[in-house]
Scaffold this motif. Structure first.
Motif, PDB file in Angstrom:
ATOM      1  N   SER A 103       0.804  -1.224   0.000  1.00  0.00           N
ATOM      2  CA  SER A 103       0.000   0.000   0.000  1.00  0.00           C
ATOM      3  C   SER A 103       0.839   1.277   0.000  1.00  0.00           C
ATOM      4  N   MET A 104       2.124   1.190   0.415  1.00  0.00           N
ATOM      5  CA  MET A 104       2.893   2.423   0.594  1.00  0.00           C
ATOM      6  C   MET A 104       4.199   2.480  -0.195  1.00  0.00           C
ATOM      7  N   ILE A 105       4.623   1.345  -0.746  1.00  0.00           N
ATOM      8  CA  ILE A 105       5.867   1.356  -1.536  1.00  0.00           C
ATOM      9  C   ILE A 105       5.498   1.253  -3.013  1.00  0.00           C
ATOM     10  N   TYR A 106       5.804   2.295  -3.763  1.00  0.00           N
ATOM     11  CA  TYR A 106       5.449   2.321  -5.178  1.00  0.00           C
ATOM     12  C   TYR A 106       6.406   1.493  -6.026  1.00  0.00           C
ATOM     13  N   ASP A 107       7.667   1.430  -5.613  1.00  0.00           N
ATOM     14  CA  ASP A 107       8.669   0.709  -6.396  1.00  0.00           C
ATOM     15  C   ASP A 107       9.417  -0.255  -5.473  1.00  0.00           C
ATOM     16  N   PRO A 108       9.057  -1.554  -5.483  1.00  0.00           N
ATOM     17  CA  PRO A 108       9.735  -2.534  -4.617  1.00  0.00           C
ATOM     18  C   PRO A 108      11.225  -2.651  -4.893  1.00  0.00           C
ATOM     19  N   GLU A 109      11.664  -2.227  -6.085  1.00  0.00           N
ATOM     20  CA  GLU A 109      13.087  -2.244  -6.383  1.00  0.00           C
ATOM     21  C   GLU A 109      13.806  -1.103  -5.675  1.00  0.00           C
ATOM     22  N   GLN A 110      13.024  -0.089  -5.285  1.00  0.00           N
ATOM     23  CA  GLN A 110      13.585   1.091  -4.637  1.00  0.00           C
ATOM     24  C   GLN A 110      13.633   0.920  -3.121  1.00  0.00           C
ATOM     25  N   LEU A 111      12.546   0.431  -2.558  1.00  0.00           N
ATOM     26  CA  LEU A 111      12.434   0.241  -1.108  1.00  0.00           C
ATOM     27  C   LEU A 111      11.946  -1.172  -0.813  1.00  0.00           C
ATOM     28  N   SER A 112      12.429  -1.730   0.300  1.00  0.00           N
ATOM     29  CA  SER A 112      12.006  -3.077   0.705  1.00  0.00           C
ATOM     30  C   SER A 112      11.893  -3.146   2.226  1.00  0.00           C
ATOM     31  N   ILE A 113      11.123  -4.122   2.694  1.00  0.00           N
ATOM     32  CA  ILE A 113      10.967  -4.348   4.137  1.00  0.00           C
ATOM     33  C   ILE A 113      11.368  -5.786   4.419  1.00  0.00           C
ATOM     34  N   ASP A 114      12.397  -5.969   5.228  1.00  0.00           N
ATOM     35  CA  ASP A 114      12.865  -7.301   5.619  1.00  0.00           C
ATOM     36  C   ASP A 114      12.359  -7.627   7.015  1.00  0.00           C
ATOM     37  N   VAL A 115      11.956  -8.871   7.207  1.00  0.00           N
ATOM     38  CA  VAL A 115      11.441  -9.323   8.506  1.00  0.00           C
ATOM     39  C   VAL A 115      12.340 -10.419   9.044  1.00  0.00           C
ATOM     40  N   ASN A 116      12.853 -10.210  10.243  1.00  0.00           N
ATOM     41  CA  ASN A 116      13.707 -11.194  10.910  1.00  0.00           C
ATOM     42  C   ASN A 116      13.142 -11.452  12.301  1.00  0.00           C
ATOM     43  N   VAL A 117      12.306 -12.488  12.416  1.00  0.00           N
ATOM     44  CA  VAL A 117      11.560 -12.750  13.652  1.00  0.00           C
ATOM     45  C   VAL A 117      11.706 -14.221  14.024  1.00  0.00           C
ATOM     46  N   ASP A 118      11.852 -14.503  15.308  1.00  0.00           N
ATOM     47  CA  ASP A 118      11.945 -15.900  15.738  1.00  0.00           C
ATOM     48  C   ASP A 118      10.552 -16.544  15.751  1.00  0.00           C
ATOM     49  N   LYS A 119      10.466 -17.772  16.263  1.00  0.00           N
ATOM     50  CA  LYS A 119       9.207 -18.529  16.209  1.00  0.00           C
ATOM     51  C   LYS A 119       8.336 -18.309  17.444  1.00  0.00           C
ATOM     52  N   THR A 120       8.401 -17.128  17.997  1.00  0.00           N
ATOM     53  CA  THR A 120       7.641 -16.826  19.206  1.00  0.00           C
ATOM     54  C   THR A 120       6.132 -16.900  18.955  1.00  0.00           C
ATOM     55  N   LEU A 121       5.425 -17.507  19.908  1.00  0.00           N
ATOM     56  CA  LEU A 121       3.967 -17.456  19.955  1.00  0.00           C
ATOM     57  C   LEU A 121       3.589 -16.533  21.100  1.00  0.00           C
ATOM     58  N   THR A 122       2.647 -15.643  20.868  1.00  0.00           N
ATOM     59  CA  THR A 122       2.264 -14.715  21.928  1.00  0.00           C
ATOM     60  C   THR A 122       0.753 -14.535  21.951  1.00  0.00           C
ATOM     61  N   GLU A 123       0.263 -14.008  23.062  1.00  0.00           N
ATOM     62  CA  GLU A 123      -1.169 -13.812  23.224  1.00  0.00           C
ATOM     63  C   GLU A 123      -1.683 -12.771  22.241  1.00  0.00           C
ATOM     64  N   ALA A 124      -2.979 -12.875  21.933  1.00  0.00           N
ATOM     65  CA  ALA A 124      -3.574 -12.016  20.911  1.00  0.00           C
ATOM     66  C   ALA A 124      -3.426 -10.539  21.251  1.00  0.00           C
ATOM     67  N   ASN A 125      -3.719 -10.175  22.509  1.00  0.00           N
ATOM     68  CA  ASN A 125      -3.677  -8.746  22.864  1.00  0.00           C
ATOM     69  C   ASN A 125      -2.260  -8.179  22.764  1.00  0.00           C
ATOM     70  N   ILE A 126      -1.254  -8.999  23.108  1.00  0.00           N
ATOM     71  CA  ILE A 126       0.137  -8.544  22.990  1.00  0.00           C
ATOM     72  C   ILE A 126       0.526  -8.422  21.521  1.00  0.00           C
ATOM     73  N   SER A 127       0.123  -9.390  20.712  1.00  0.00           N
ATOM     74  CA  SER A 127       0.471  -9.348  19.288  1.00  0.00           C
ATOM     75  C   SER A 127      -0.163  -8.143  18.600  1.00  0.00           C
ATOM     76  N   ILE A 128      -1.376  -7.780  19.008  1.00  0.00           N
ATOM     77  CA  ILE A 128      -2.019  -6.591  18.429  1.00  0.00           C
ATOM     78  C   ILE A 128      -1.197  -5.348  18.746  1.00  0.00           C
ATOM     79  N   SER A 129      -0.759  -5.223  19.991  1.00  0.00           N
ATOM     80  CA  SER A 129       0.049  -4.062  20.380  1.00  0.00           C
ATOM     81  C   SER A 129       1.359  -4.027  19.613  1.00  0.00           C
ATOM     82  N   LEU A 130       2.030  -5.180  19.514  1.00  0.00           N
ATOM     83  CA  LEU A 130       3.292  -5.237  18.772  1.00  0.00           C
ATOM     84  C   LEU A 130       3.074  -4.904  17.301  1.00  0.00           C
ATOM     85  N   GLY A 131       1.988  -5.416  16.722  1.00  0.00           N
ATOM     86  CA  GLY A 131       1.698  -5.144  15.321  1.00  0.00           C
ATOM     87  C   GLY A 131       1.448  -3.668  15.047  1.00  0.00           C
ATOM     88  N   LEU A 132       0.739  -3.018  15.961  1.00  0.00           N
ATOM     89  CA  LEU A 132       0.487  -1.589  15.795  1.00  0.00           C
ATOM     90  C   LEU A 132       1.780  -0.779  15.924  1.00  0.00           C
TER      91      LEU A 132
END
Length: 350
Positions: free
Chosen positions: A223-252
Motif C-alpha cells: 500500500s505504501m511502496i510504489y517501487d519494490p526495487e527502490q524500497l524493501s521491508i525485511d522481517v527477521n523474527v523468531d518462532k515466538t507465539l504470543t497472546e492475541a492482545n500482545i500481538s495486536i500491540s506489537l503489530g500496531l
C-alpha cells in the motif's frame, strides 16, 4: 493386656462389616468364592439391589445378573487368589429398562488376622454423570472455538473492506496531506486485520509473530511502496507465539514505525531498506525497527508529537517496555525492549 496383640478374627470381621455398612460410598465385601458378605447401604440404593436377596449370593448373580461380566469375574478371582489387584477397571452396567451406567471398580484382598478366610473389598464408583458433564463441556468448548473462528473471519473480512475503502479514498483525494492520513489509517486497519487472520488460523488463541509480521509488512509495502526495487521491508523474527492482545500491540507498533520510516527516512526517491527484527529469550523480548535512510537530524532532535508517536509510546507503556532511539549510521534504529524482572518490580511498586 498386651496392646500390641492382633485383633481376633471375629473382631476383625465385625470391624470390617461395620466399616462397610457405614460407608457413604458403594462398597462390597466378598469372600473367597466371590459371595457377598456385606455391602454398604449406598451400594444397594445406587444400584437398586435387594439387600436380603443379595446376601450370601455370588456377586455375579446379584440383581438381575447385570454384574455377570466374564472379565470382571476373572479379575476378582485372580485378586482372591492373591495374583492380582483390580485398579480402575471400567465397565458398562446394563440393566433392563434403565440407562447404562459407566462404572470404575477397585478390588483388593484384605489382610487381617484370619489367614484362612479370604476377604475382598470391592469399591464401585459411578462416573456416568461426570463423563456426561465432561462431554458437554468439551462440546461447548468446541462450539465456542468454532464460533470464535467464524467471528474472527468475519471481523478480518470487515476490516479488509474498511481498509480497501480507505485506500480507494486516498487515491481519489487531491490533498497530499489527506492522502497520507488515509493511507496511514489504511495501514493501521490492515495491522488489526492481519492479527484477526492469524487468530482465525490458530487453534490455541495465540499468534505466531513471524508469519504475522511477514503478512503485516507485505500489506504495508503493497500500500505504501510504489517501487519494490527502490524500497524493501525485511522481517527477521523468531518462532515466538504470543497472546492475541500482545500481538495486536506489537503489530500496531511495527505499523507506526514502518510508516514513519517510509514517510521520513527516504526522501527524493532514495533507495533503502527497512528491517523489522523481533527476538525473545524467556519472558524478555526486543522489537527493533530500523532503516538505512537519511538518519536522525543533526543537533537537537526535534520529535514532533503526533498520532503515530502517541500510539507507540502508549503501547510501549502498556507492554511495560522501554523505547530507545539510536543513530544507525546510516539510518535510524528504534528498539522496544521488555525485561520481565524490571516490569515486575515496576508493577509491584505501583
Amino acid at each position: 493386656m498386651n496392646q500390641d496383640a492382633p485383633l481376633q478374627p471375629e473382631t476383625s470381621l465385625s470391624l470390617a462389616l461395620a466399616v462397610v455398612a457405614s460407608s457413604s460410598a458403594p462398597i462390597v465385601l466378598l469372600d473367597g468364592d466371590l459371595r457377598l458378605i456385606a455391602a454398604s447401604t449406598s451400594f444397594y440404593r445406587a444400584f437398586r439391589i435387594d439387600a436380603h436377596k443379595a446376601t450370601a449370593r455370588k456377586f455375579t448373580r446379584i440383581g438381575d445378573g447385570e454384574w455377570n461380566v466374564a472379565q470382571l469375574s476373572a479379575l476378582l478371582s485372580a485378586t482372591a487368589s492373591g495374583l492380582a489387584e483390580v485398579h480402575g477397571y471400567e465397565m458398562d452396567l446394563r440393566r433392563p429398562g434403565q440407562d447404562t451406567r459407566r462404572l470404575v471398580l477397585d478390588a483388593q484382598m484384605l489382610d487381617y488376622a484370619d489367614t484362612t478366610q479370604v476377604r475382598l473389598l470391592l469399591t464401585v464408583t459411578d462416573v456416568t454423570d461426570a463423563l456426561v458433564a465432561a462431554k458437554v463441556k468439551d462440546d461447548l468448548l468446541r462450539e465456542k472455538a468454532i464460533l470464535l473462528r467464524e467471528v474472527q473471519h468475519r471481523v478480518a473480512n470487515s476490516l479488509q473492506i474498511i481498509a480497501s475503502i480507505l485506500l480507494q479514498s486516498a487515491r481519489k483525494v487531491q490533498s497530499e496531506e489527506t492522502r497520507n492520513h488515509l493511507k496511514s489509517a489504511h495501514s493501521r486497519v490492515m495491522s488489526i486485520a492481519a492479527v484477526q487472520q492469524q487468530l482465525a488460523a490458530s487453534s490455541g488463541g495465540e499468534v505466531e509473530l513471524r508469519s504475522y509480521f511477514e503478512q503485516l509488512c507485505r500489506s504495508l509495502g503493497a500500500s505504501m511502496i510504489y517501487d519494490p526495487e527502490q524500497l524493501s521491508i525485511d522481517v527477521n523474527v523468531d518462532k515466538t507465539l504470543t497472546e492475541a492482545n500482545i500481538s495486536i500491540s506489537l503489530g500496531l507498533i511495527v505499523t507506526e514505525l514502518v510508516i514513519n520510516a517510509l514517510k521520513h527516512a527516504f526522501p527524493k526517491h532514495r533507495k533503502g531498506k527497512i528491517t523489522v527484527d523481533y527476538h525473545a529469550t524467556g519472558k524478555d523480548w526486543t522489537l527493533q525497527v530500523g532503516d538505512d535512510g537519511i538518519g536522525m537530524p543533526t543537533g537537537e532532535i526535534d520529535v514532533k508529537p503526533g498520532l503515530g508517536t502517541g500510539i507507540v509510546e502508549a503501547l510501549s507503556n502498556q507492554l511495560a517496555a522501554q523505547i530507545t532511539v539510536a543513530d544507525a549510521m546510516p539510518g535510524t534504529n528504534v528498539s522496544i525492549t521488555h525485561q520481565h524482572h524490571i516490569a515486575e518490580v515496576d508493577r509491584t511498586a505501583v
